[in-house]
Design an enzyme around this catalytic site. Structure first.
Site, PDB file in Angstrom:
ATOM      1  N   GLN A 144       0.849  -1.194   0.000  1.00  0.00           N
ATOM      2  CA  GLN A 144       0.000   0.000   0.000  1.00  0.00           C
ATOM      3  C   GLN A 144       0.884   1.243   0.000  1.00  0.00           C
ATOM      4  O   GLN A 144       1.485   1.579   1.021  1.00  0.00           O
ATOM      5  CB  GLN A 144      -0.862  -0.029   1.274  1.00  0.00           C
ATOM      6  CG  GLN A 144      -1.797   1.142   1.419  1.00  0.00           C
ATOM      7  CD  GLN A 144      -2.487   1.142   2.785  1.00  0.00           C
ATOM      8  OE1 GLN A 144      -1.902   0.686   3.773  1.00  0.00           O
ATOM      9  NE2 GLN A 144      -3.708   1.630   2.834  1.00  0.00           N
ATOM     10  N   GLU A 182      -9.197  -1.670   4.862  1.00  0.00           N
ATOM     11  CA  GLU A 182      -8.097  -1.842   5.816  1.00  0.00           C
ATOM     12  C   GLU A 182      -8.626  -2.011   7.238  1.00  0.00           C
ATOM     13  O   GLU A 182      -8.112  -2.815   8.003  1.00  0.00           O
ATOM     14  CB  GLU A 182      -7.140  -0.649   5.743  1.00  0.00           C
ATOM     15  CG  GLU A 182      -5.973  -0.750   6.731  1.00  0.00           C
ATOM     16  CD  GLU A 182      -4.882   0.291   6.507  1.00  0.00           C
ATOM     17  OE1 GLU A 182      -5.140   1.284   5.798  1.00  0.00           O
ATOM     18  OE2 GLU A 182      -3.777   0.091   7.047  1.00  0.00           O
ATOM     19  N   SER A 206       1.148   6.435   2.534  1.00  0.00           N
ATOM     20  CA  SER A 206       1.804   7.424   3.401  1.00  0.00           C
ATOM     21  C   SER A 206       3.063   7.999   2.766  1.00  0.00           C
ATOM     22  O   SER A 206       3.772   7.316   2.030  1.00  0.00           O
ATOM     23  CB  SER A 206       2.193   6.787   4.735  1.00  0.00           C
ATOM     24  OG  SER A 206       1.072   6.224   5.349  1.00  0.00           O
ATOM     25  N   SER A 211       4.646  -1.216   4.284  1.00  0.00           N
ATOM     26  CA  SER A 211       4.878  -2.573   4.766  1.00  0.00           C
ATOM     27  C   SER A 211       5.111  -3.507   3.584  1.00  0.00           C
ATOM     28  O   SER A 211       4.394  -3.432   2.582  1.00  0.00           O
ATOM     29  CB  SER A 211       3.671  -3.070   5.566  1.00  0.00           C
ATOM     30  OG  SER A 211       3.439  -2.216   6.658  1.00  0.00           O
ATOM     31  N   GLU A 254      -5.397   8.844  17.869  1.00  0.00           N
ATOM     32  CA  GLU A 254      -6.039  10.163  17.860  1.00  0.00           C
ATOM     33  C   GLU A 254      -6.974  10.289  16.659  1.00  0.00           C
ATOM     34  O   GLU A 254      -8.073  10.852  16.775  1.00  0.00           O
ATOM     35  CB  GLU A 254      -4.973  11.269  17.828  1.00  0.00           C
ATOM     36  CG  GLU A 254      -4.130  11.387  19.109  1.00  0.00           C
ATOM     37  CD  GLU A 254      -3.137  10.244  19.302  1.00  0.00           C
ATOM     38  OE1 GLU A 254      -2.710   9.631  18.296  1.00  0.00           O
ATOM     39  OE2 GLU A 254      -2.785   9.949  20.474  1.00  0.00           O
TER      40      GLU A 254
HETATM   41  C1  LIG Z   1       4.138  -0.511  11.585  1.00  0.00           C
HETATM   42  C2  LIG Z   1       3.581   0.440  10.571  1.00  0.00           C
HETATM   43  C3  LIG Z   1       3.195  -0.022   9.308  1.00  0.00           C
HETATM   44  C4  LIG Z   1       2.684   0.848   8.345  1.00  0.00           C
HETATM   45  N1  LIG Z   1       2.359   0.364   7.099  1.00  0.00           N
HETATM   46  C5  LIG Z   1       1.946   1.236   6.126  1.00  0.00           C
HETATM   47  C6  LIG Z   1       1.709   0.781   4.795  1.00  0.00           C
HETATM   48  O1  LIG Z   1       1.859  -0.396   4.473  1.00  0.00           O
HETATM   49  N2  LIG Z   1       1.346   1.681   3.861  1.00  0.00           N
HETATM   50  C7  LIG Z   1       1.176   2.997   4.154  1.00  0.00           C
HETATM   51  O2  LIG Z   1       0.827   3.752   3.274  1.00  0.00           O
HETATM   52  N3  LIG Z   1       1.399   3.466   5.421  1.00  0.00           N
HETATM   53  C8  LIG Z   1       1.778   2.610   6.411  1.00  0.00           C
HETATM   54  N4  LIG Z   1       2.031   3.071   7.688  1.00  0.00           N
HETATM   55  C9  LIG Z   1       1.907   4.516   7.956  1.00  0.00           C
HETATM   56  C10 LIG Z   1       0.770   4.917   8.865  1.00  0.00           C
HETATM   57  O3  LIG Z   1      -0.438   4.868   8.193  1.00  0.00           O
HETATM   58  C11 LIG Z   1       1.085   6.340   9.375  1.00  0.00           C
HETATM   59  O4  LIG Z   1       2.243   6.260  10.160  1.00  0.00           O
HETATM   60  C12 LIG Z   1      -0.022   6.898  10.231  1.00  0.00           C
HETATM   61  O5  LIG Z   1      -1.149   7.158   9.450  1.00  0.00           O
HETATM   62  C13 LIG Z   1       0.394   8.198  10.938  1.00  0.00           C
HETATM   63  O6  LIG Z   1       0.940   9.122  10.068  1.00  0.00           O
HETATM   64  P1  LIG Z   1       2.338   9.827  10.385  1.00  0.00           P
HETATM   65  O7  LIG Z   1       3.304   8.790  10.698  1.00  0.00           O
HETATM   66  O8  LIG Z   1       2.644  10.737   9.278  1.00  0.00           O
HETATM   67  O9  LIG Z   1       2.068  10.656  11.698  1.00  0.00           O
HETATM   68  P2  LIG Z   1       1.371  12.096  11.782  1.00  0.00           P
HETATM   69  O10 LIG Z   1       0.176  12.092  10.945  1.00  0.00           O
HETATM   70  O11 LIG Z   1       2.407  13.125  11.546  1.00  0.00           O
HETATM   71  O12 LIG Z   1       0.940  12.121  13.300  1.00  0.00           O
HETATM   72  C14 LIG Z   1       1.786  12.560  14.347  1.00  0.00           C
HETATM   73  C15 LIG Z   1       0.942  12.668  15.607  1.00  0.00           C
HETATM   74  O13 LIG Z   1      -0.041  13.687  15.411  1.00  0.00           O
HETATM   75  C16 LIG Z   1      -1.329  13.190  15.705  1.00  0.00           C
HETATM   76  N5  LIG Z   1      -2.329  13.835  14.872  1.00  0.00           N
HETATM   77  C17 LIG Z   1      -2.290  14.048  13.540  1.00  0.00           C
HETATM   78  N6  LIG Z   1      -3.415  14.657  13.137  1.00  0.00           N
HETATM   79  C18 LIG Z   1      -4.189  14.821  14.230  1.00  0.00           C
HETATM   80  C19 LIG Z   1      -5.488  15.382  14.474  1.00  0.00           C
HETATM   81  N7  LIG Z   1      -6.202  15.891  13.479  1.00  0.00           N
HETATM   82  N8  LIG Z   1      -5.953  15.384  15.733  1.00  0.00           N
HETATM   83  C20 LIG Z   1      -5.234  14.863  16.756  1.00  0.00           C
HETATM   84  N9  LIG Z   1      -4.009  14.325  16.587  1.00  0.00           N
HETATM   85  C21 LIG Z   1      -3.492  14.300  15.346  1.00  0.00           C
HETATM   86  C22 LIG Z   1      -1.212  11.715  15.397  1.00  0.00           C
HETATM   87  O14 LIG Z   1      -2.215  10.982  16.047  1.00  0.00           O
HETATM   88  C23 LIG Z   1       0.170  11.404  15.909  1.00  0.00           C
HETATM   89  O15 LIG Z   1       0.137  11.213  17.296  1.00  0.00           O
HETATM   90  C24 LIG Z   1       2.524   2.218   8.661  1.00  0.00           C
HETATM   91  C25 LIG Z   1       2.895   2.681   9.931  1.00  0.00           C
HETATM   92  C26 LIG Z   1       3.438   1.820  10.874  1.00  0.00           C
HETATM   93  C27 LIG Z   1       3.832   2.353  12.222  1.00  0.00           C
END
Ligand SMILES: Cc1cc2nc3c(=O)[nH]c(=O)nc-3n(C[C@H](O)[C@H](O)[C@H](O)COP(=O)(O)OP(=O)(O)OC[C@H]3O[C@@H](n4cnc5c(N)ncnc54)[C@H](O)[C@@H]3O)c2cc1C
Lengths: 410, 374
Positions: free
Chosen positions: A131, A249, A134, A166, A377
């Site tokens: 996928q 998902e 991100s 992933s 969140e």
């Molecule tokens: C083990 C693992 C596997 C993954 N696999 C995939 C994959 O296969 N494909 C893929 O595309 N992605 C994948 N991801 C990515 C995952 O979807 C993102 O990490 C996740 O959506 C969070 O985005 P970010 O890391 O950019 O954090 P951010 O969005 O930057 O968030 C940082 C912090 O801010 C908070 N936050 C953000 N917006 C708000 C809001 N509006 N209100 C309150 N709090 C908020 C969040 O909750 C978090 O605590 C994976 C992540 C992990 C950890």
């Protein structure tokens, strides 16, 4: 109220059990403990074989249409098979994303040729999907993605970077969402593509997780050409396609795996605290009781929604509840398991740490469960806004051109 | 009323902070761990040169005699930077055991070497899973030698001298000095902490010398109580650093067109962590007073519990606030998360200290302010 299967469900369950008995071993009652999820060539090979076996016998893609190799079954049958399969010692399932997320999305949005080309190889585990959503600047705010796809004759030329993907290092194909028109408001200018991971310009680098293992990657896309017939949905419809995939998902992710209330209960019966079984300790009993109550709540919430499903209803917000509750609970149980070991809690040495360091390993992977597939969140926002109908936060990114949205304080 | 560190300590803190932030850039701690070396030897000898390793050691024994307040402050700064050195083992446990229970000759022999960094000391109390308790000690001392298995022994791979808890022929528990040598075999242990040199120590007739001041379990607890206050400062320092990281990241990271720090969900989480850290810091200050004055029933347990809770929460939240990046090896978030968990268990878990606190409170015959204030 009746927890037993309908006659048809019972018949399907019996069929599923017969298949599983013939092809896999039951988990031992003493199967508690950590099993490494590191994906090496051997683990992938075993996972592939098992996937092919299930596909050949009609026990994967259960609710897919027959023309794509499915059995035209019900959502309920898929759930029943998953319940039964969980009792057996089977290889890790790396095809969840392919079968549960990518292909259903393709069947919803793709052409007959696209689904015809990709469904079967995915079902039989011949082609693995990842996928590509991100990005470094777009996670929770997925629609903030900046990977660009520009039209060039019959192709699209893609430039940008995806991250946290992933299994990208093993995948043959990816479900990719990219921006095709940055002058439109953010949700409008996206288009969805099928990316052949072997295309020139695709560079996959593994990222190490906090445990030191590496199951996800960053994917760099430099002048990658995607033929227009690998576009999924119309130009500009990328967000709607992505939402379909995210809805799928929620099903696939479900509850976080790992030590649960019953596991820590069994452990507390055997561990000694202050000269007596840890389970005699009031603070231990209280915690375990609370976790058990949460688990039962999740289980019966699931059964309620399955009841709705088996009557033909649509799934509600349960999947958000399940992940929100189970990931935090997992982290708490893992931390508490380590605490129960007192001064020895930090030890992870195989052979010394109980249950093959299950609690310690879970301490290290649980944080990922609270982030992947929608952070705690974001799940709370979904519940608050979509279920409880509360107004959303004020948004600084609505109705303006994507390329005018603030992205940093500078 | 003056419930704050002295001007001297505050000035030293400025220096210490500047020094450590120059020496420990993001990534330093991870690279140190990846190198496989048990600790950062260059940093350690610089710390020795500045008098940090002998901060609470009298000048007569080669120390800098800066006092416990200074040591508490240093513990906090070391916790803040995750400095990859065996400070807690060698100073809060090793040097303290000698100061509390050693003979003048033992102190003359070992304290100068600990203070100048040439010898690392540590404590071998645990024998596998379990809280600190007499029942959890099976190692035996007889005829000048100890046999038994101690684990985990933190910083054991670096230690030249180990203070071992063992029973004598009468069953009484004492503390014994064991040097690296015949009859001492160390097996490296993988732990939650990244880096360090935890070991399982197999003692098979290892030559051992009693620390004669330690005459039973209450003395072992006295050592742990004093150490608990220093651990609490290290934990408070770590908690503050994890909070600072989370706040800085939240201000800088944009989602939905604004900094995530603008989301109330994020703000409230971090405000709660701040409150927990401040309460822990205040309890630790009270601990520092108790350490210097010998007063304050329950001060150590209180400081330890608050600091354990604060560090675990801050380190956990820091990963969450960072999102995906917080779950990676390259980000330093997990270093705090791992160290928080290691520090939590090392001298007994929060559960152990909670029980101890309640025992102390219920045993106090005169109920009143435990801090000596009216
Ligand atoms: C083990 C693992 C596997 C993954 N696999 C995939 C994959 O296969 N494909 C893929 O595309 N992605 C994948 N991801 C990515 C995952 O979807 C993102 O990490 C996740 O959506 C969070 O985005 P970010 O890391 O950019 O954090 P951010 O969005 O930057 O968030 C940082 C912090 O801010 C908070 N936050 C953000 N917006 C708000 C809001 N509006 N209100 C309150 N709090 C908020 C969040 O909750 C978090 O605590 C994976 C992540 C992990 C950890």
């Amino acid at each position: 109220m009746d927890f037993s299967d309908t006659a048809e469900e019972a018949a399907f369950r019996a069929e599923a059990r017969a298949f599983l008995d013939a092809n896999a071993a039951r988990k031992a009652a003493s199967a508690r403990g950590y099993r490494s999820r590191a994906l090496d060539a051997q683990a992938i090979g075993e996972s592939r074989l098992w996937q092919a076996r299930k596909a050949a016998c009609g026990f994967t893609g259960i609710h897919w249409p027959r023309r794509y190799g499915g059995r035209d079954g019900t959502q309920m049958q898929a759930i029943i098979f998953a319940q039964e399969e969980a009792r057996y010692d089977v290889p890790v399932n790396i095809f969840n994303q392919s079968v549960g997320m990518a292909m259903p999305t393709m069947m919803t949005w793709g052409t007959a040729e696209q689904a015809g080309r990709f469904a079967r190889p995915a079902l039989f585990g011949e082609e693995l999907w990842c996928q590509l959503f991100s990005e470094p600047g777009a996670g929770s705010d997925l629609a903030g993605l900046r990977t660009r796809a520009a039209r060039d004759g019959d192709d699209w030329v893609v430039n940008g970077q995806k991250v946290w993907t992933s299994n990208a290092h093993f995948a043959q194909f990816g479900m990719l969402v990219a921006r095709t028109d940055p002058s439109l408001p953010k949700h409008q200018g996206m288009t969805f593509f099928i990316l052949d991971m072997r295309s020139p310009g695709v560079e996959v680098r593994q990222i190490r997780q906090i445990s030191g293992t590496s199951n996800f990657c960053e994917v760099f896309l430099s002048d990658v050409r995607i033929p227009d017939h690998h576009r999924l949905g119309a130009i500009g419809q990328g967000w709607a396609v992505a939402l379909t995939m995210l809805a799928n998902e929620r099903f696939v992710v479900g509850e976080a795996e790992g030590p649960g209330a019953e596991d820590i209960l069994a452990f507390a019966e055997s561990a000694t605290l202050d000269g007596q079984p840890a389970l005699q300790d009031a603070s231990v009993r209280e915690k375990i009781a609370d976790w058990y109550v949460q688990e039962q709540g999740l289980k019966y919430t699931r059964l309620r929604s399955q009841t709705a499903l088996s009557r033909g209803g649509v799934p509600g917000p349960e999947a958000s509840i399940a992940k929100l509750v189970s990931a935090t609970k997992l982290q708490q149980i893992a931390m508490f398991g380590v605490d129960l070991l007192g001064q020895g809690g930090a030890v992870m040495e195989p052979g010394t740490a109980p249950l093959n360091a299950w609690f310690q390993e879970a301490v290290l992977y649980a944080p990922g469960k609270r982030i992947a597939g929608g952070t705690d969140e974001i799940l709370r926002n979904i519940i608050a806004e979509r279920v409880l109908g509360m107004p959303p936060d004020p948004r600084a990114d609505k109705g303006i051109a994507f390329n005018e949205i603030p992205t940093s304080a500078r | 009323m003056n419930f704050d560190f002295s001007a001297d300590t505050t000035a030293m803190r400025e220096q210490a902070r500047r020094f450590l932030s120059d020496r420990i850039a993001p990534g330093t701690v991870r690279r140190q761990a990846e190198s496989g070396a048990p600790f950062d030897a260059a940093l350690w000898s610089d710390m020795a040169r500045m008098g940090w390793l002998g901060a609470a050691v009298p000048e007569a024994f080669g120390g800098a005699e800066l006092g416990y307040e200074a040591l508490c402050m240093l513990a906090e700064e070391i916790g803040r930077t995750l400095a990859p050195v065996p400070f807690s083992s060698s100073i809060y446990l090793g040097a303290e055991a000698l100061l509390l229970f050693g003979t003048p000759a033992q102190m003359r022999r070992w304290l100068p070497a600990i203070a100048d960094g040439s010898v690392v000391a540590t404590l071998a109390l645990a024998e596998g899973a379990g809280e600190p308790a007499p029942a959890n000690i099976a190692a035996r001392f007889a005829a000048g030698a100890i046999s038994g298995r101690k684990l985990p022994v933190f910083d054991g791979g670096a230690a030249g001298i180990v203070v071992v808890a063992a029973r004598d022929a009468t069953g009484s528990i004492g503390l014994y000095l064991v040097e690296r040598g015949p009859g001492v075999v160390a097996h490296a242990l993988r732990t939650l902490e990244l880096g360090g040199s935890a070991v399982a120590l197999d003692l098979d007739g290892a030559a051992a010398e009693p620390l004669p001041g330690a005459t039973g379990w209450p003395d072992v607890m006295r050592l742990l109580e004093r150490a608990a206050i220093l651990f609490a400062f290290e934990q408070v320092g770590g908690a503050q650093a994890a909070l600072d990281m989370a706040v800085a990241y939240a201000r800088e990271r944009f989602a939905f067109g604004r900094p995530i720090a603008a989301m109330q969900a994020v703000k409230h989480q971090l405000a709660d962590i701040y409150v927990a850290v401040e309460l822990a810091r205040s309890n630790a200050y009270h601990g520092a007073w108790a350490l210097d004055s010998g007063g304050g029933d329950g001060a150590a347990a209180t400081a330890r519990i608050a600091a354990t809770v604060a560090y675990e929460r801050a380190a956990t939240q820091n990963i969450q606030t960072h999102g995906g990046i917080g779950f990676t090896w390259e980000a330093d978030c997990h270093l705090h998360y791992r160290r928080a968990k290691r520090l939590s268990g090392q001298i007994g878990s929060a559960r152990f200290w909670r029980n101890r606190l309640i025992d102390i409170l219920s045993a106090r015959n005169v109920r009143g302010e435990p801090d000596g204030l009216q």
